[in-house]
Design an enzyme around this catalytic site. Structure first.
Site, PDB file in Angstrom:
ATOM      1  N   LYS A 112      -2.822  11.740  -2.599  1.00 41.87           N
ATOM      2  CA  LYS A 112      -3.904  11.270  -3.467  1.00 41.87           C
ATOM      3  C   LYS A 112      -4.489  12.476  -4.169  1.00 41.87           C
ATOM      4  O   LYS A 112      -4.469  13.586  -3.634  1.00 41.87           O
ATOM      5  CB  LYS A 112      -5.008  10.589  -2.644  1.00 41.87           C
ATOM      6  CG  LYS A 112      -5.844   9.633  -3.460  1.00 41.87           C
ATOM      7  CD  LYS A 112      -5.091   8.331  -3.649  1.00 41.87           C
ATOM      8  CE  LYS A 112      -5.918   7.268  -4.315  1.00 41.87           C
ATOM      9  NZ  LYS A 112      -5.316   5.948  -4.116  1.00 41.87           N
TER      10      LYS A 112
HETATM   11  N1  GLU Z   1      -3.696   4.076  -6.843  1.00 38.71           N
HETATM   12  C1  GLU Z   1      -2.885   3.000  -6.382  1.00 38.71           C
HETATM   13  C2  GLU Z   1      -3.061   2.798  -4.894  1.00 38.71           C
HETATM   14  O1  GLU Z   1      -4.054   3.175  -4.327  1.00 38.71           O
HETATM   15  C3  GLU Z   1      -1.425   3.136  -6.803  1.00 38.71           C
HETATM   16  C4  GLU Z   1      -0.721   4.330  -6.261  1.00 38.71           C
HETATM   17  C5  GLU Z   1       0.664   4.535  -6.858  1.00 38.71           C
HETATM   18  O2  GLU Z   1       1.154   3.670  -7.545  1.00 38.71           O
HETATM   19  O3  GLU Z   1       1.229   5.598  -6.587  1.00 38.71           O
HETATM   20  O4  GLU Z   1      -2.242   2.200  -4.236  1.00 38.71           O
END
Ligand code: GLU
Length: 422
Positions: A112
């Site tokens: 993240k």
């Molecule tokens: N931000 C989204 C999540 O929390 C998508 C993450 C992604 O597609 O890599 O799952």
């Protein structure tokens, strides 16, 4: 360094994430050394992001990229622009991504990123400069085989295009596989924009069916009207559910008969908020989670259902469109009340599932049809739902405990097959 897991912070998303992990570790009977390894991130980068503002002054923002685990493949996860971003939040969100990817069986670890900035306070040109500078700072640790960012709160497909361009400029050639959630014209996948919402609505309907609840005439409240909540509200309404309330950061609207989501969407496109929508009554946004509805979909931020309001939740089904909306204390209270919780790592996994499809398409320079994407998404969501329900039944666990245990077990299995280097 001790083999014990690091002491969790007293509260907040990282405390919740580590408490969930600790429960899974205990259920699986895993050793303390492995627990410690999984409780800590594999790699963390903290950067400062200086921005030359449009008026010529310089502002500086904190930024992070945390890679929690690589055992099952490259790290994967969104990039968040929000003033609530701090290192512990990003650590928690990265850990949840590891479990989410393992649970729905996409070949990734978890990551993240975040920048502690309020995007609404900045011009498009400033957001582009912040994104490009942040990207150049984390450039050494991202890449299609290393770590693949995607949109999250406060970022969108335009942000992904800037990241892709900055990364590609540094390589000297175009690398579309470095991010997902890109604009369609730059190799984005058909179906990605609606994928998280589609997955949320799909599991919500499966959860309703499992409780004998007919969607036609059932009621729901959706917290958040952004990338996840807006589409989920629309799809639930299309399935016959009366979506009675919707909120965003500015306020909430309510209608006994159910909101006209398409008209509400037009209002939001015009005014930037659900507030002032003429097809509904205004209500206090804080009261949305305790409305008397069948299904509650928190699709905004973490930590909104807490020990303070959990006992007042009237919904029988909670579908976590957001990451970490229910604190550990609230989780225990809701379990005692027999509220069915579809946990975040299952409920909102549609986004990363189609991110995986996008990455595959980008790396192969080939485009799938929207139908193909949606069918494959639904198939994976359904399979993951049944995995969780079955595991929960066999082991007498809540869906969250079952989902986390299944995911942690898969990550540990990959780790053990690879062995510890050196
Ligand atoms: N931000 C989204 C999540 O929390 C998508 C993450 C992604 O597609 O890599 O799952």
């Amino acid at each position: 360094m001790s083999a014990e897991a690091p002491p969790p912070p007293a509260a907040g998303p990282l405390a919740d994430a580590r408490a969930q992990l600790a429960e899974a570790i205990e259920h699986l009977g895993v050793d303390a050394g492995t627990h410690r390894m999984l409780a800590t991130s594999r790699r963390e980068m903290a950067v400062s992001v200086p921005l030359r503002r449009d008026d010529g002054t310089i502002a500086t923002y904190e930024g992070f990229r945390v890679q929690h685990n690589f055992s099952r493949g490259p790290a994967k996860g969104g990039l968040r622009f929000s003033t609530a971003v701090d290192l512990d939040e990003v650590r928690a969100l990265a850990m949840w991504m590891s479990w989410k990817c393992a649970l729905v069986d996409v070949p990734y670890g978890g990551a993240k990123g975040g920048v502690a900035i309020e995007p609404r306070d900045h011009s498009l040109a400033e957001l582009e400069r912040v994104t490009r500078r942040y990207t150049s700072e984390i450039l050494p640790i991202i890449g299609p085989e290393v770590d693949i960012p995607a949109p999250d709160i406060g970022t969108d497909e335009r942000t992904m295009a800037w990241i892709m361009d900055t990364y590609s400029a540094s390589k000297g050639f175009t690398v579309t596989g470095v991010v997902t959630g890109k604009p369609i014209s730059l190799g984005g996948s058909l179906g990605r924009a609606m994928a998280t919402s589609r997955g949320v609505a799909h599991v919500a309907l499966m959860a309703m069916a499992s409780r004998g609840l007919d969607p036609t005439g059932a009621s729901a409240a959706v917290q958040g009207f952004g990338k996840v909540g807006r589409g989920a509200a629309r799809l639930l309404a299309e399935a016959g559910v009366r979506v009675q309330a919707v909120s965003d950061v500015d306020g909430a609207v309510w209608s006994e008969a159910g909101l006209d989501i398409a008209r509400l969407g037009d209002h939001v496109d015009e005014h930037g908020t659900v507030v002032g929508f003429d097809g509904a009554e205004a209500m206090d946004a804080g009261g949305l989670v305790t409305l008397d509805v069948d299904v509650l979909v928190p699709a905004a931020v973490e930590g909104v259902i807490t020990a303070d309001n959990a006992a007042d939740v009237r919904a029988r089904i909670l579908v976590e469109g957001a990451n970490g909306p229910t604190t550990s204390a609230a989780d225990a209270i809701l379990a005692d009340m027999d509220v069915l919780i579809v946990p975040d790592i299952l409920a909102n996994a549609g986004g990363v599932i189609v991110s995986y499809f996008e990455w595959v398409q980008s790396n192969q320079a080939y485009r799938w049809s929207e139908r193909e994407v949606n069918d494959k998404l639904e198939e994976r969501m359904t399979r993951s739902w049944h995995d969780v329900v079955d595991y929960s039944g066999v082991h007498g666990l809540s869906y969250r405990q079952a989902a986390t245990a299944l995911a942690v077990r898969r990550v540990i299995e990959a780790h053990e097959l690879r062995g510890l280097y050196p």
